[in-house]
Write an enzyme that holds these catalytic residues in place. Sequence first.
Site, PDB file in Angstrom:
ATOM      1  N   SER A  67       3.856   5.953   5.263  1.00 24.48           N
ATOM      2  CA  SER A  67       4.962   5.098   5.689  1.00 24.48           C
ATOM      3  C   SER A  67       6.262   5.846   5.441  1.00 24.48           C
ATOM      4  CB  SER A  67       4.950   3.781   4.907  1.00 24.48           C
ATOM      5  OG  SER A  67       4.965   4.022   3.523  1.00 24.48           O
TER       6      SER A  67
ATOM      7  N   HIS B 272      -1.596   0.458   3.772  1.00 28.66           N
ATOM      8  CA  HIS B 272      -2.457   1.342   2.993  1.00 28.66           C
ATOM      9  C   HIS B 272      -3.850   0.755   2.798  1.00 28.66           C
ATOM     10  CE1 HIS B 272       0.694   4.195   2.126  1.00 28.66           C
ATOM     11  NE2 HIS B 272       1.481   3.220   1.750  1.00 28.66           N
TER      12      HIS B 272
ATOM     13  N   GLU C 129      -4.691   4.859  -0.832  1.00 27.81           N
ATOM     14  CA  GLU C 129      -3.985   5.419  -1.979  1.00 27.81           C
ATOM     15  C   GLU C 129      -4.753   5.176  -3.278  1.00 27.81           C
ATOM     16  OE1 GLU C 129       0.097   4.316  -2.226  1.00 27.81           O
ATOM     17  OE2 GLU C 129       0.672   5.802  -0.722  1.00 27.81           O
TER      18      GLU C 129
ATOM     19  N   LYS D 103      10.977  10.809  -3.882  1.00 30.61           N
ATOM     20  CA  LYS D 103       9.900  11.522  -3.195  1.00 30.61           C
ATOM     21  C   LYS D 103      10.465  12.861  -2.738  1.00 30.61           C
ATOM     22  CE  LYS D 103       7.417   7.466  -1.381  1.00 30.61           C
ATOM     23  NZ  LYS D 103       6.875   6.824  -0.158  1.00 30.61           N
TER      24      LYS D 103
ATOM     25  N   SER E  88       7.471   9.627  -7.096  1.00 29.79           N
ATOM     26  CA  SER E  88       6.302   9.134  -6.378  1.00 29.79           C
ATOM     27  C   SER E  88       5.533  10.262  -5.704  1.00 29.79           C
ATOM     28  CB  SER E  88       6.729   8.120  -5.309  1.00 29.79           C
ATOM     29  OG  SER E  88       5.616   7.707  -4.538  1.00 29.79           O
ATOM     30  N   HIS E  89       4.226  10.114  -5.700  1.00 22.14           N
ATOM     31  CA  HIS E  89       3.357  10.955  -4.890  1.00 22.14           C
ATOM     32  C   HIS E  89       3.513  10.525  -3.429  1.00 22.14           C
ATOM     33  CE1 HIS E  89       1.221   7.208  -4.718  1.00 22.14           C
ATOM     34  NE2 HIS E  89       0.469   7.708  -3.764  1.00 22.14           N
TER      35      HIS E  89
ATOM     36  N   SER F  95       1.013   9.492   0.068  1.00 17.21           N
ATOM     37  CA  SER F  95      -0.368   9.133   0.376  1.00 17.21           C
ATOM     38  C   SER F  95      -1.138  10.331   0.911  1.00 17.21           C
ATOM     39  CB  SER F  95      -0.401   7.989   1.401  1.00 17.21           C
ATOM     40  OG  SER F  95       0.373   8.325   2.539  1.00 17.21           O
TER      41      SER F  95
END
Length: 335
Positions: free
Chosen positions: A34, A129, A181, A249, A273-274, A276
Amino acid sequence: MPERPHSVEADPTVEVDLCTSNVLFRAAVSSGTSTGVCEALEFGDNDKTCYMGKGVSRAVEHINKTIAPALISKKLSVANAILGVTLAVCKAAAVEKGVPLYLHIADLADNSEVILPVAAFNVINSNSHAGNTLAMQKFMILPVHGKNFREALSIGVELYHNLKNVIKKKYGKDATNVGDEGGVDVAASEFSGQGNMTWTSSCLMTPAARQRFTASAGIQVVGNDLIVTNLKLMSKVMGEKSCNCVLLKVNQISSVTKSLQVCKLAQWGVMVSHCSGETEDTFIAELLGGFALGKTRLVSLADLSASYNQLLRIEEELGSKAKFAGRNFRHSVAN
């Protein structure tokens, strides 16, 4: 020489090989599912006959024909050019300095100490997700009571498995499919009319762009689509007090240098944040330690096991000097 490894979603992504006089450095770029309209754009092929349009041949060509020659001739400010190159350059700089990567990043951030983050475990997925329509896209847990990162990781893993077993026992095996995820993909219909699950919220992620919340609430409101790691949007949101934490990110801002600028600009918490579409590259673990940020949003178990393991190695290497954010996860040292 960029290559094309695959992310955990089996989509191609970019990997950069940077060669110095005697060492090869490699960095892989993650990709999000996203994406916001204001974040750095991915340079994709859009050729529907190859990887359903998700190929990265054009990005590879751009690195080989434009960025690499400019880097060699020192005519390009590499830190703001392309993420894969900046990650590889950062790794090379750490080796040249003779220090671990996380300590080099700490130096860049002017941090005198390394703080291990609280991992936000993604335990239940929904919407884009997963295959259900639960109101919240992600349900995450933060094991803040662990005495160190290792113990907190153990708590998170055990809770994840036990939650899955509880859902399986109460709603059946079909209710425990896994989202993209790593969280359990629980069908929304499984909850209706069969009781409720109770959650205590300490952190809320803003679900939509342009949607405003009051950041003066007793919980941490994380700006995701409101900010998309964009420095200009951050200034605007801070003025509106729409949130009190930024979701960082690195792929959205495409530079280690600008990522640090985000942390410095944030007058409140920072959550890394990672994506996906993650790879096996563990740079996010090094960045977390060096930037000394309070918490990170990582997928559960296998998809980012390499990053979890690297954080464990960092904690072990630091020994008695290792610090764990724990209950102070809302605050980062970087700002």
